[in-house]
Design an enzyme around this catalytic site. Structure first.
Site, PDB file in Angstrom:
ATOM      1  N   VAL A  11      51.343  49.457  35.680  1.00 10.21           N
ATOM      2  CA  VAL A  11      50.897  49.160  34.273  1.00 10.21           C
ATOM      3  C   VAL A  11      51.214  50.132  33.173  1.00 10.21           C
ATOM      4  CG1 VAL A  11      48.681  48.802  33.065  1.00 10.21           C
ATOM      5  CG2 VAL A  11      48.826  47.521  35.211  1.00 10.21           C
ATOM      6  N   ASP A  29      50.297  61.357  34.347  1.00 13.29           N
ATOM      7  CA  ASP A  29      50.104  60.858  35.594  1.00 13.29           C
ATOM      8  C   ASP A  29      49.787  62.109  36.389  1.00 13.29           C
ATOM      9  OD1 ASP A  29      50.960  58.164  37.337  1.00 13.29           O
ATOM     10  OD2 ASP A  29      50.596  59.991  38.413  1.00 13.29           O
ATOM     11  N   THR A  83      42.118  50.924  40.386  1.00 10.62           N
ATOM     12  CA  THR A  83      40.608  50.681  40.481  1.00 10.62           C
ATOM     13  C   THR A  83      40.454  50.051  41.835  1.00 10.62           C
ATOM     14  OG1 THR A  83      41.004  48.748  39.289  1.00 10.62           O
ATOM     15  CG2 THR A  83      39.681  50.617  38.161  1.00 10.62           C
ATOM     16  N   CYS A 257      45.495  43.336  43.053  1.00 10.69           N
ATOM     17  CA  CYS A 257      44.730  42.639  42.283  1.00 10.69           C
ATOM     18  C   CYS A 257      43.955  41.612  42.952  1.00 10.69           C
ATOM     19  CB  CYS A 257      45.508  42.104  41.054  1.00 10.69           C
ATOM     20  SG  CYS A 257      46.279  43.136  39.964  1.00 10.69           S
ATOM     21  N   ARG A 325      51.191  47.377  48.861  1.00  6.78           N
ATOM     22  CA  ARG A 325      49.757  47.461  48.824  1.00  6.78           C
ATOM     23  C   ARG A 325      49.054  46.292  49.191  1.00  6.78           C
ATOM     24  NH1 ARG A 325      49.016  49.589  42.611  1.00  6.78           N
ATOM     25  NH2 ARG A 325      50.440  47.883  42.515  1.00  6.78           N
TER      26      ARG A 325
END
Ligand SMILES: NC(=O)c1ccc[n+]([C@@H]2O[C@H](COP(=O)([O-])OP(=O)(O)OC[C@H]3O[C@@H](n4cnc5c(N)ncnc54)[C@H](O)[C@@H]3O)[C@@H](O)[C@H]2O)c1
Length: 401
Positions: A11, A29, A83, A257, A325
């Protein structure tokens, strides 16, 4: 005008390159290696060309950094950090908290803080704002807004420019400044009445996918037990011109996600005393697909996988990307190994993963296709073993869901 983007992953780096067309961008970062590579002009993200990065660095408009003090002087700071879930599958806001600390410690005059990380409704108002205020001891009054990211890595038809972007601020001034910022590089801005609506909409979008994928995965098991093709049945249903949206079965859901965001929604629902049984069950069905697939493969191979050489084709969580992921391949491999199978995998886009390297696409007893990249030839998959089970519906002539 200088802006800072905290987190230079899928993102943050993507948004950095768009923003750099209009602003001076500092990409902060915490990962030293990522920052070193970015400053050498090496992109680690599909969709961000290294050549593009090199020209931005050369013109001095973009630089990556691990130094918090480099964000000093920014007028807008965008948060784009992970997150994830904790080990007991609860929302984990530790990266957001660390980002808030960086902002709080390095920004001394009022600015606009925009969160693009996905989280539950109330995160901006009840977590980010107080966290930043804690680190500034309440001395600086920032503006706060949310604009949840909808980027789909690897996708070429929708990008930052033509994907409608939701946004809302905690104040009308924050909302107006957020609109002004994104209008520079996004054609379609959708203002909603509160940050909580934007946060909830983002979670619902991915929950919608999670639930529908679970439904079609359950349906695939039903059609198999009825002896009919799930794909033909779905194509037939898809001829209805309204009220139906086609989803296809798979080994499960992956990525940062879809397996994660619905759990954020369920957690906040349950915290407010509302059960989220449907969302929880969808998650379970998708996680259980790996077991179902391994059972089907074992049944077709005399009931035992002991000592069988099994090759997994595609360990990325979706086609044509290197992102592993939460990949469904991980559970498929785990169940195969628990049955005594000797498992290797072939995925030239991923290359290396969990200390193992991509194996040649040949010489297996059994091949299980989890993710089919466009670059992998169907004929080579079929020739790689005497038995091929395809979970993607893309390999004609293979066994499948
Ligand atoms: N990847 C997607 O397709 C996608 C799409 C929409 C929304 N999102 C959401 O966007 C957010 C970011 O996801 P992503 O895919 O870009 O993650 P990512 O893992 O690709 O990138 C996150 C980056 O943040 C860095 N980071 C972690 N903590 C940091 C800190 N305290 N300070 C500075 N940098 C830090 C990491 O080193 C990493 O480079 C998540 O909330 C995710 O759910 C992701």
């Amino acid at each position: 005008m200088k802006i800072a983007i905290i987190g230079q992953g899928y993102v943050g780096l993507t948004i950095s390159t768009y923003a750099a067309e209009h602003f001076e961008v500092v990409g902060f970062d915490s990962n030293q290696k990522i920052v070193e590579n970015l400053n050498l002009g090496i992109s680690h993200i599909e969709g961000v060309q290294s050549s593009k990065l090199q020209s931005l660095i050369k013109s001095g408009i973009y630089k990556a950094t691990t130094k918090g003090s480099d964000i000093h002087g920014s007028e807008i700071v965008v948060i784009a950090v992970p997150t994830p879930l904790t080990h007991d599958r609860k929302p984990d806001l530790k990266f957001i908290e660390a980002a808030c600390k960086t902002i709080g410690e390095n920004i001394s005059k009022p600015i606009l803080v925009i969160n693009e990380s996905t989280s539950f409704p109330g995160t901006l108002r009840n977590f980010i704002k107080p966290a930043i205020e804690k680190f500034t001891s309440g001395r600086v009054e920032h503006l706060y807004a949310i604009s949840p990211e909808r980027v789909d890595p690897g996708r070429t038809d929708f990008n930052q420019k033509n994907t409608p972007r939701l946004y809302s601020g905690l104040t009308t001034e924050a909302t107006a400044k957020t609109r002004e910022f994104y209008s520079k590089f996004c054609d379609n801005l959708v203002e909603v009445s509160s940050p909580e609506v934007a946060e909830a909409a983002k979670l619902f979008e991915n929950t919608f996918r999670q639930v529908n994928i679970a439904l079609v995965n359950e349906f695939a098991q039903i059609t198999h037990s009825l002896g009919i093709s799930v794909y033909e049945t779905l194509d037939a249903a898809d001829t209805k011109p309204y009220g139906f949206m086609k989803f296809t079965p798979s080994a499960g859901v992956g990525g940062h996600c879809i397996p994660v965001d619905p759990t954020y929604l369920a957690a906040v629902a349950e915290e407010h005393g509302t059960p989220a049984t449907f969302i929880r069950r969808a998650n379970e069905v998708n996680l259980e697909m790996s077991k179902y697939i391994v059972r089907r493969v074992a049944e077709d191979n005399g009931g035992s996988l002991q000592g069988k050489n099994v090759l997994i084709v595609g360990v990325a969580y979706k086609p044509n990307v290197a992102d592993v992921r939460e990949t469904a391949a991980e559970l498929v491999i785990e169940h195969l190994r628990s049955q005594g199978a000797v498992v290797s995998w072939h995925d030239d886009i991923v290359g290396t993963w969990e200390g193992e390297s991509s194996a040649p696409l040949q010489g297996a007893d059994i091949t299980v296709v989890v993710t089919k990249h466009d670059s992998v030839d169907e004929k080579n998959i079929l020739a790689s073993a005497s038995y091929v089970f395809d979970t993607t519906g893309k390999v004609k002539g293979a066994k499948g869901l």
